[in-house]
Design a protein around this motif. Structure first.
Motif, PDB file in Angstrom:
ATOM      1  N   GLU A 176       0.830  -1.201   0.000  1.00 48.33           N
ATOM      2  CA  GLU A 176       0.000   0.000   0.000  1.00 48.33           C
ATOM      3  C   GLU A 176       0.864   1.250   0.000  1.00 48.33           C
ATOM      4  OE1 GLU A 176      -3.682   2.141   2.434  1.00 48.33           O
ATOM      5  OE2 GLU A 176      -2.903   0.207   3.092  1.00 48.33           O
ATOM      6  N   LEU A 177       1.996   1.192   0.710  1.00 48.45           N
ATOM      7  CA  LEU A 177       2.900   2.338   0.738  1.00 48.45           C
ATOM      8  C   LEU A 177       3.551   2.534  -0.632  1.00 48.45           C
ATOM      9  CD1 LEU A 177       4.415   4.618   2.046  1.00 48.45           C
ATOM     10  CD2 LEU A 177       5.991   2.957   3.063  1.00 48.45           C
ATOM     11  N   ILE A 178       3.919   1.441  -1.294  1.00 47.84           N
ATOM     12  CA  ILE A 178       4.478   1.534  -2.648  1.00 47.84           C
ATOM     13  C   ILE A 178       3.488   2.259  -3.561  1.00 47.84           C
ATOM     14  CG2 ILE A 178       5.149   0.215  -4.704  1.00 47.84           C
ATOM     15  CD1 ILE A 178       6.291  -1.921  -2.842  1.00 47.84           C
ATOM     16  N   TYR A 179       2.217   1.924  -3.409  1.00 49.85           N
ATOM     17  CA  TYR A 179       1.178   2.565  -4.226  1.00 49.85           C
ATOM     18  C   TYR A 179       1.153   4.073  -3.997  1.00 49.85           C
ATOM     19  CZ  TYR A 179      -3.462   4.215  -5.552  1.00 49.85           C
ATOM     20  OH  TYR A 179      -4.484   4.950  -6.082  1.00 49.85           O
ATOM     21  N   HIS A 180       1.156   4.493  -2.738  1.00 49.06           N
ATOM     22  CA  HIS A 180       1.056   5.930  -2.442  1.00 49.06           C
ATOM     23  C   HIS A 180       2.300   6.697  -2.922  1.00 49.06           C
ATOM     24  CE1 HIS A 180      -2.689   5.694  -0.342  1.00 49.06           C
ATOM     25  NE2 HIS A 180      -2.229   4.858   0.571  1.00 49.06           N
ATOM     26  N   ILE A 181       3.469   6.094  -2.757  1.00 47.28           N
ATOM     27  CA  ILE A 181       4.687   6.749  -3.250  1.00 47.28           C
ATOM     28  C   ILE A 181       4.661   6.817  -4.774  1.00 47.28           C
ATOM     29  CG2 ILE A 181       7.210   6.596  -3.395  1.00 47.28           C
ATOM     30  CD1 ILE A 181       7.215   5.269  -0.649  1.00 47.28           C
ATOM     31  N   ASP A 182       4.210   5.734  -5.383  1.00 47.19           N
ATOM     32  CA  ASP A 182       4.128   5.665  -6.848  1.00 47.19           C
ATOM     33  C   ASP A 182       3.233   6.774  -7.411  1.00 47.19           C
ATOM     34  OD1 ASP A 182       5.458   4.183  -8.705  1.00 47.19           O
ATOM     35  OD2 ASP A 182       3.815   2.768  -9.043  1.00 47.19           O
ATOM     36  N   GLU A 183       2.106   7.006  -6.759  1.00 47.19           N
ATOM     37  CA  GLU A 183       1.178   8.037  -7.200  1.00 47.19           C
ATOM     38  C   GLU A 183       1.839   9.408  -7.189  1.00 47.19           C
ATOM     39  OE1 GLU A 183      -2.498   7.796  -8.088  1.00 47.19           O
ATOM     40  OE2 GLU A 183      -1.325   6.036  -8.708  1.00 47.19           O
ATOM     41  N   TYR A 184       2.628   9.668  -6.146  1.00 51.47           N
ATOM     42  CA  TYR A 184       3.319  10.959  -6.052  1.00 51.47           C
ATOM     43  C   TYR A 184       4.445  11.064  -7.085  1.00 51.47           C
ATOM     44  CZ  TYR A 184       6.737  14.337  -4.285  1.00 51.47           C
ATOM     45  OH  TYR A 184       7.661  15.348  -4.184  1.00 51.47           O
ATOM     46  N   VAL A 185       5.219   9.998  -7.234  1.00 56.13           N
ATOM     47  CA  VAL A 185       6.342   9.999  -8.182  1.00 56.13           C
ATOM     48  C   VAL A 185       5.847  10.200  -9.615  1.00 56.13           C
ATOM     49  CG1 VAL A 185       8.153   8.555  -9.201  1.00 56.13           C
ATOM     50  CG2 VAL A 185       7.890   8.660  -6.713  1.00 56.13           C
ATOM     51  N   LYS A 186       4.734   9.543  -9.949  1.00 53.15           N
ATOM     52  CA  LYS A 186       4.165   9.694 -11.293  1.00 53.15           C
ATOM     53  C   LYS A 186       3.686  11.123 -11.532  1.00 53.15           C
ATOM     54  CE  LYS A 186       2.524   4.920 -11.803  1.00 53.15           C
ATOM     55  NZ  LYS A 186       1.303   4.072 -11.810  1.00 53.15           N
ATOM     56  N   GLU A 187       3.044  11.709 -10.524  1.00 53.83           N
ATOM     57  CA  GLU A 187       2.516  13.064 -10.680  1.00 53.83           C
ATOM     58  C   GLU A 187       3.645  14.072 -10.844  1.00 53.83           C
ATOM     59  OE1 GLU A 187      -0.925  15.217  -8.328  1.00 53.83           O
ATOM     60  OE2 GLU A 187       0.952  15.462  -7.230  1.00 53.83           O
ATOM     61  N   ARG A 188       4.675  13.936 -10.067  1.00 55.13           N
ATOM     62  CA  ARG A 188       5.766  14.901 -10.112  1.00 55.13           C
ATOM     63  C   ARG A 188       6.753  14.609 -11.248  1.00 55.13           C
ATOM     64  NH1 ARG A 188      10.771  15.680  -8.846  1.00 55.13           N
ATOM     65  NH2 ARG A 188      11.473  17.772  -8.241  1.00 55.13           N
ATOM     66  N   ARG A 189       6.714  13.370 -11.726  1.00 54.33           N
ATOM     67  CA  ARG A 189       7.621  12.947 -12.805  1.00 54.33           C
ATOM     68  C   ARG A 189       9.089  13.022 -12.362  1.00 54.33           C
ATOM     69  NH1 ARG A 189       4.840  15.787 -18.162  1.00 54.33           N
ATOM     70  NH2 ARG A 189       2.772  14.821 -17.906  1.00 54.33           N
ATOM     71  N   HIS A 190       9.374  12.336 -11.301  1.00 54.78           N
ATOM     72  CA  HIS A 190      10.750  12.256 -10.803  1.00 54.78           C
ATOM     73  C   HIS A 190      11.670  11.646 -11.860  1.00 54.78           C
ATOM     74  CE1 HIS A 190       8.856  12.858  -6.901  1.00 54.78           C
ATOM     75  NE2 HIS A 190      10.040  12.856  -6.303  1.00 54.78           N
ATOM     76  N   LYS A 191      12.892  12.068 -11.836  1.00 55.55           N
ATOM     77  CA  LYS A 191      13.907  11.431 -12.661  1.00 55.55           C
ATOM     78  C   LYS A 191      14.464  10.242 -11.892  1.00 55.55           C
ATOM     79  CE  LYS A 191      15.254  15.805 -14.823  1.00 55.55           C
ATOM     80  NZ  LYS A 191      16.330  16.806 -14.976  1.00 55.55           N
ATOM     81  N   ALA A 192      14.969   9.272 -12.598  1.00 49.13           N
ATOM     82  CA  ALA A 192      15.516   8.073 -11.970  1.00 49.13           C
ATOM     83  C   ALA A 192      16.619   8.437 -10.975  1.00 49.13           C
ATOM     84  CB  ALA A 192      16.064   7.126 -13.030  1.00 49.13           C
ATOM     85  N   GLY A 193      16.520   7.880  -9.777  1.00 46.19           N
ATOM     86  CA  GLY A 193      17.556   8.104  -8.776  1.00 46.19           C
ATOM     87  C   GLY A 193      17.396   9.369  -7.950  1.00 46.19           C
ATOM     88  N   GLU A 194      16.388  10.192  -8.245  1.00 48.24           N
ATOM     89  CA  GLU A 194      16.173  11.416  -7.460  1.00 48.24           C
ATOM     90  C   GLU A 194      15.633  11.074  -6.080  1.00 48.24           C
ATOM     91  OE1 GLU A 194      15.152  15.424  -9.943  1.00 48.24           O
ATOM     92  OE2 GLU A 194      13.525  13.977  -9.720  1.00 48.24           O
ATOM     93  N   PRO A 195      15.883  11.936  -5.097  1.00 50.01           N
ATOM     94  CA  PRO A 195      15.233  11.760  -3.798  1.00 50.01           C
ATOM     95  C   PRO A 195      13.717  11.811  -3.987  1.00 50.01           C
ATOM     96  CG  PRO A 195      17.013  13.366  -3.639  1.00 50.01           C
ATOM     97  CD  PRO A 195      16.814  13.086  -5.098  1.00 50.01           C
ATOM     98  N   ILE A 196      12.990  11.049  -3.206  1.00 51.02           N
ATOM     99  CA  ILE A 196      11.530  11.001  -3.370  1.00 51.02           C
ATOM    100  C   ILE A 196      10.881  12.304  -2.918  1.00 51.02           C
ATOM    101  CG2 ILE A 196       9.401   9.872  -2.601  1.00 51.02           C
ATOM    102  CD1 ILE A 196      10.988   7.263  -2.427  1.00 51.02           C
TER     103      ILE A 196
END
Length: 286
Positions: A176-196
């Motif tokens: 469930e935590l992976i899901y919530h982090i994933d939702e934020y990472v997708k919205e912000r469009r993090h680059k690979a290896g960036e701090p979350i």
């Protein structure tokens, strides 16, 4: 006991806050009503009798220690300023107080309050806040450890963090935590290896203050006292929740406590919770 030097004593302590001076005055007047001999005759038996007297009046150990401190300060003043013909040959020690077996409910949050905070972040569709709240609640990491997390780690279901004393440990990440982090990472469009957890203004890692500000914002909206909601409160909640189904040494390992006694502090329940548990346990005697 004569308090003829009380005003001089209080004047000598006028650099202290008003409440402390008021406590000194109240405590010493109470002692003078109990103790009828000359102050220079004060001995350890008198102090023991006074402690017994205060316990009989229903005063708690911490309050008794405050009253003994007031008396000690007064005696030190009298001895040090040569106000007495015969100095008081006694050092007044406080009583030993066993550590409370419960925790103040105003210092921790419970599951219901955690869910209410998270619900407010969801209502605002603040995906970064949601990810922060769930990461703190579902892992028990410190804020310094939270800010170490990078995008390449969390999807594996485990992250490595550097804790206190340069000790590294692996922290499990629930689905469930992976899901919530994933939702934020997708919205912000993090680059690979960036701090979350990034600052939205300058693309730098967030500060402790920013994390705290976000948590208190949604706690306020959830009508929870802001004084009891701070990042470390989630760590307490995590430890307490796990300790109900997991051995304490395993909880200690998960949160990076080298001393299990530290974990014991984190897993204390409120007085009301302990009363309910005691009541249920005592049913066996019926």
């Amino acid at each position: 006991m004569n308090l003829e030097h009380l005003d001089e004593f209080l004047e000598a302590k006028n650099n202290l806050v008003k409440n402390t001076l008021s406590s000194y005055k109240t405590d010493l007047k109470q002692f003078s009503m109990f103790y009828k001999k000359d102050i220079s005759e004060l001995d350890s038996e008198d102090i023991e009798s006074y402690i017994t007297y205060l316990l009989g009046k229903g005063f708690k150990a911490k309050t008794i220690n405050r009253k003994l401190t007031s008396l000690r300060r007064y005696v030190e003043y009298l001895n040090g300023s040569n106000k007495l013909e015969n100095k008081v040959a006694l050092y007044i020690e406080g009583i030993k107080v066993q550590e409370d077996y419960y925790i103040d409910p105003d210092k921790i949050i419970n599951i219901n309050e955690f869910n209410r905070i998270a619900a407010q972040a969801k209502k605002a569709n603040d995906k970064r806040a949601i990810a922060i709240i769930y990461t703190l609640g579902y892992t028990g990491v410190r804020v310094s450890e939270l800010l170490q997390l990078h995008t390449f780690q969390y999807k594996t279901g485990e992250v490595t963090v550097r804790g206190k004393g340069r000790k590294f440990r692996n922290v499990p990440i629930a689905e469930e935590l992976i899901y919530h982090i994933d939702e934020y990472v997708k919205e912000r469009r993090h680059k690979a290896g960036e701090p979350i957890f990034m600052n939205e203004r300058n693309n730098k890692v967030m500060s402790r203050q920013e994390i705290n500000k976000i948590i208190k914002r949604y706690a306020g909206q959830a009508r929870i006292k802001k004084t009891k909601v701070y990042p470390h409160a989630f760590r307490h909640l995590f430890c307490l929740t796990l300790s109900k189904d997991m051995p304490l040494d395993e909880v200690a390992a998960l949160v990076g406590h080298s001393n299990i006694n530290t974990t014991r502090i984190y897993t204390k329940r409120t007085k009301e919770e302990l009363k309910r548990s005691l009541k249920n346990s005592l049913k066996a005697f019926n």
